[in-house]
Design a protein around this motif. Structure first.
Motif, PDB file in Angstrom:
ATOM      1  N   ARG A   1      44.466  83.129  22.855  1.00  0.00           N
ATOM      2  CA  ARG A   1      43.479  84.039  22.258  1.00  0.00           C
ATOM      3  C   ARG A   1      42.927  84.983  23.312  1.00  0.00           C
ATOM      4  O   ARG A   1      42.936  84.688  24.503  1.00  0.00           O
ATOM      5  N   VAL A   2      42.444  86.131  22.852  1.00  0.00           N
ATOM      6  CA  VAL A   2      41.648  87.031  23.675  1.00  0.00           C
ATOM      7  C   VAL A   2      40.222  86.507  23.550  1.00  0.00           C
ATOM      8  O   VAL A   2      39.726  86.307  22.438  1.00  0.00           O
ATOM      9  N   VAL A   3      39.558  86.244  24.681  1.00  0.00           N
ATOM     10  CA  VAL A   3      38.278  85.553  24.671  1.00  0.00           C
ATOM     11  C   VAL A   3      37.213  86.305  23.874  1.00  0.00           C
ATOM     12  O   VAL A   3      36.484  85.705  23.095  1.00  0.00           O
ATOM     13  N   SER A   4      37.121  87.611  24.023  1.00  0.00           N
ATOM     14  CA  SER A   4      36.077  88.363  23.317  1.00  0.00           C
ATOM     15  C   SER A   4      36.511  88.675  21.883  1.00  0.00           C
ATOM     16  O   SER A   4      37.147  89.676  21.612  1.00  0.00           O
TER      17      SER A   4
ATOM     18  N   TRP B   1      42.521  81.883  17.689  1.00  0.00           N
ATOM     19  CA  TRP B   1      43.614  81.113  18.274  1.00  0.00           C
ATOM     20  C   TRP B   1      44.904  81.308  17.484  1.00  0.00           C
ATOM     21  O   TRP B   1      44.911  81.194  16.265  1.00  0.00           O
ATOM     22  N   VAL B   2      45.997  81.587  18.195  1.00  0.00           N
ATOM     23  CA  VAL B   2      47.322  81.775  17.615  1.00  0.00           C
ATOM     24  C   VAL B   2      48.297  80.869  18.359  1.00  0.00           C
ATOM     25  O   VAL B   2      48.333  80.878  19.594  1.00  0.00           O
ATOM     26  N   LYS B   3      49.069  80.104  17.613  1.00  0.00           N
ATOM     27  CA  LYS B   3      50.055  79.218  18.243  1.00  0.00           C
ATOM     28  C   LYS B   3      51.159  80.062  18.861  1.00  0.00           C
ATOM     29  O   LYS B   3      51.732  80.932  18.208  1.00  0.00           O
ATOM     30  N   ILE B   4      51.465  79.796  20.149  1.00  0.00           N
ATOM     31  CA  ILE B   4      52.529  80.559  20.814  1.00  0.00           C
ATOM     32  C   ILE B   4      53.725  79.698  21.176  1.00  0.00           C
ATOM     33  O   ILE B   4      54.735  80.224  21.639  1.00  0.00           O
ATOM     34  N   GLY B   5      53.626  78.397  20.969  1.00  0.00           N
ATOM     35  CA  GLY B   5      54.796  77.580  21.261  1.00  0.00           C
ATOM     36  C   GLY B   5      54.521  76.094  21.209  1.00  0.00           C
ATOM     37  O   GLY B   5      53.375  75.661  21.197  1.00  0.00           O
TER      38      GLY B   5
ATOM     39  N   VAL C   1      41.892  86.504  28.825  1.00  0.00           N
ATOM     40  CA  VAL C   1      42.676  85.803  27.815  1.00  0.00           C
ATOM     41  C   VAL C   1      42.685  84.325  28.160  1.00  0.00           C
ATOM     42  O   VAL C   1      42.489  83.935  29.308  1.00  0.00           O
ATOM     43  N   GLN C   2      42.933  83.493  27.147  1.00  0.00           N
ATOM     44  CA  GLN C   2      42.852  82.049  27.325  1.00  0.00           C
ATOM     45  C   GLN C   2      43.983  81.359  26.575  1.00  0.00           C
ATOM     46  O   GLN C   2      44.415  81.825  25.524  1.00  0.00           O
TER      47      GLN C   2
ATOM     48  N   PHE D   1      52.121  96.402  30.453  1.00  0.00           N
ATOM     49  CA  PHE D   1      52.021  95.212  29.615  1.00  0.00           C
ATOM     50  C   PHE D   1      51.787  93.996  30.490  1.00  0.00           C
ATOM     51  O   PHE D   1      52.014  94.032  31.697  1.00  0.00           O
ATOM     52  N   ARG D   2      51.376  92.905  29.856  1.00  0.00           N
ATOM     53  CA  ARG D   2      51.288  91.593  30.480  1.00  0.00           C
ATOM     54  C   ARG D   2      52.023  90.608  29.590  1.00  0.00           C
ATOM     55  O   ARG D   2      51.857  90.618  28.377  1.00  0.00           O
ATOM     56  N   THR D   3      52.833  89.758  30.191  1.00  0.00           N
ATOM     57  CA  THR D   3      53.414  88.638  29.469  1.00  0.00           C
ATOM     58  C   THR D   3      52.584  87.417  29.847  1.00  0.00           C
ATOM     59  O   THR D   3      52.594  86.995  31.001  1.00  0.00           O
ATOM     60  N   ILE D   4      51.840  86.893  28.878  1.00  0.00           N
ATOM     61  CA  ILE D   4      50.997  85.722  29.085  1.00  0.00           C
ATOM     62  C   ILE D   4      51.823  84.495  28.714  1.00  0.00           C
ATOM     63  O   ILE D   4      52.323  84.402  27.592  1.00  0.00           O
TER      64      ILE D   4
END
Length: 151
Positions: free
Chosen positions: A83-86, A90-94, A125-126, A57-60
């Motif tokens: 968001r994942v670029v491809s 956009w999802v709010k994360i904080g 990812v961005q 996993f990755r914690t972004i």
């Protein structure tokens, strides 16, 4: 002189963030600086790799460094989206808020994070971050990107 000192403090804070905490931590990528009404912010992204059983996993995590060039302290709000670029949306994360003292910088401040399963390819990812001083307008976006599952 004070603006230069604030810029040096902000650069040092971003440089300190860029140092990995352990062997599995990925480097931090920072986007450009955005500003509004005497307050500026820098959006940064980090990706920390970890394993659960046989799955990686990755914690972004989205971060910001805030600089206040005003002659008085001010409250600052900030938000981060992911968001994942491809093909991602956009999802709010904080979001959060803090007080930044006059002619000084704070941060890096972690805004929010999301966990992603590492896929068969190194997906980019961005994050994007914007800021708003108390009683002011939202800034433009500061974006930063990294590969989701780099080794």
């Amino acid at each position: 002189m004070l603006k230069r000192t604030g810029a040096v403090v902000a650069a040092a804070a971003v440089a300190a963030l860029a140092l990995p905490a352990d062997a599995h931590a990925a480097a931090v990528a920072c986007g450009g600086t955005v500003s509004t009404q005497g307050v500026s912010g820098n959006g940064c992204i980090s990706a920390d790799r970890w394993k659960d059983g046989r799955v990686f996993f990755r914690t972004i995590t989205a971060h910001t460094v805030l600089t206040n060039s005003r002659p008085h302290a001010t409250g600052v709000e900030y938000e981060a989206y992911f968001r994942v670029v491809s093909g991602g949306h956009w999802v709010k994360i904080g979001n959060g808020r803090t007080v930044v003292q006059r002619r000084s910088a704070v941060g890096p401040l972690a805004i929010g994070s999301t966990d992603r399963v590492c896929g068969p390819v190194n997906v980019k990812v961005q994050i994007r971050v914007h800021i708003r001083p108390a009683g002011g307008a939202w800034s433009n976006w500061s974006s930063a990107a990294t590969s989701q599952c780099q080794t």
